[in-house]
Write an enzyme that holds these catalytic residues in place. Structure first.
Site, PDB file in Angstrom:
ATOM      1  N   GLN A 236       0.929  -1.277  -0.088  1.00 17.15           N
ATOM      2  CA  GLN A 236      -0.149   0.032  -0.120  1.00 17.15           C
ATOM      3  C   GLN A 236       0.919   1.105   0.075  1.00 17.15           C
ATOM      4  OE1 GLN A 236      -2.685  -1.574   3.278  1.00 17.15           O
ATOM      5  NE2 GLN A 236      -4.157  -0.248   2.154  1.00 17.15           N
TER       6      GLN A 236
ATOM      7  N   CYS B  68     -10.671   0.238   3.413  1.00 17.76           N
ATOM      8  CA  CYS B  68      -9.186   0.090   3.094  1.00 17.76           C
ATOM      9  C   CYS B  68      -8.600   1.335   2.965  1.00 17.76           C
ATOM     10  CB  CYS B  68      -9.092  -0.778   2.066  1.00 17.76           C
ATOM     11  SG  CYS B  68      -7.387  -1.087   1.516  1.00 17.76           S
ATOM     12  N   LEU B  69      -7.597   1.729   3.405  1.00 19.40           N
ATOM     13  CA  LEU B  69      -7.000   3.016   3.188  1.00 19.40           C
ATOM     14  C   LEU B  69      -6.737   3.265   1.761  1.00 19.40           C
ATOM     15  CD1 LEU B  69      -4.564   3.400   6.120  1.00 19.40           C
ATOM     16  CD2 LEU B  69      -6.664   4.531   6.037  1.00 19.40           C
TER      17      LEU B  69
ATOM     18  N   HIS C 234      -7.381  -9.360   5.940  1.00 20.92           N
ATOM     19  CA  HIS C 234      -7.478  -8.035   5.116  1.00 20.92           C
ATOM     20  C   HIS C 234      -6.011  -7.666   4.738  1.00 20.92           C
ATOM     21  CE1 HIS C 234      -8.980  -3.929   3.635  1.00 20.92           C
ATOM     22  NE2 HIS C 234      -7.707  -3.813   3.480  1.00 20.92           N
ATOM     23  N   GLU C 235      -5.278  -7.757   5.355  1.00 23.07           N
ATOM     24  CA  GLU C 235      -3.789  -7.240   5.455  1.00 23.07           C
ATOM     25  C   GLU C 235      -2.825  -8.285   4.817  1.00 23.07           C
ATOM     26  OE1 GLU C 235      -3.196  -4.167   5.337  1.00 23.07           O
ATOM     27  OE2 GLU C 235      -4.847  -3.840   6.773  1.00 23.07           O
TER      28      GLU C 235
END
Ligand code: ZN
Length: 177
Positions: free
Chosen positions: A51, A93-94, A137-138
């Site tokens: 990310q 999510c960022l 998620h990560e």
């Protein structure tokens, strides 16, 4: 360290698989600190290296985010060694600013990883907790998988993505469970 720019959905690194870390060197501890600084600056619960454009198998989580005492957890070369149950919940999510949608996850997971000192640890997260969801998620980010790939309703999710000017779902990436 430094606050980095968080890549947005549509940028290449987010869909690329990340490489194993062979040595928890200075380069990796710098990466961990950048991830933590960036996650806290964005009030996120987790952030994965791709990310910020670095395709190494590293992510950080802090489910206490926003509360008084911080509790950062660093995962290097994580492996999910047990997964069971299922739960549907609203996730964001960022890399998808403001876009949230319902996704299906395991409710319980066990993960094995190295910490920021290169020491192995095992962690269990249960009952569809925020930690259990954040780990999955990560972890997905390290394989180029995004939360929308697990969405419960692709049409509704496409509408949400459109609303926030994000690219549409990639149908070939959708995960059938
Ligand atoms: Zn994410």
């Amino acid at each position: 360290m430094a606050i980095k720019r968080v890549l947005k959905y549509g940028e290449k690194s987010l869909r690329e698989p990340s490489k194993e870390v062979h040595k928890v060197s200075r380069k990796i501890t710098d990466l961990v600190n950048d991830l933590l600084d960036t996650m806290y600056a964005q009030n996120g619960v987790g952030l994965a290296a791709p990310q910020i454009g670095v395709n190494y198998r590293v992510f950080v989580i802090d489910v206490t985010s926003g509360k008084e005492s911080l509790n950062p957890i660093v995962f290097i070369n994580p492996k999910i060694i047990k997964a069971s149950g299922s739960v549907i919940s609203n996730e964001g999510c960022l890399s998808f600013p403001e876009a949230y949608t319902d996704v299906k996850r395991y409710s319980d997971v066990m993960v094995k990883a190295l910490n920021s000192n290169g020491k192995p640890f095992v962690m269990e997260a249960k009952d569809g907790s925020l930690l259990a969801r954040a780990i999955q998620h990560e972890f997905d980010h390290l394989n180029g998988v995004l939360f929308i790939d697990h969405c419960v309703n692709r049409f509704e999710t496409d509408d949400i993505l459109k609303k926030y000017n994000l690219p549409p779902i990639e149908p070939d990436k959708l995960i059938e469970e």
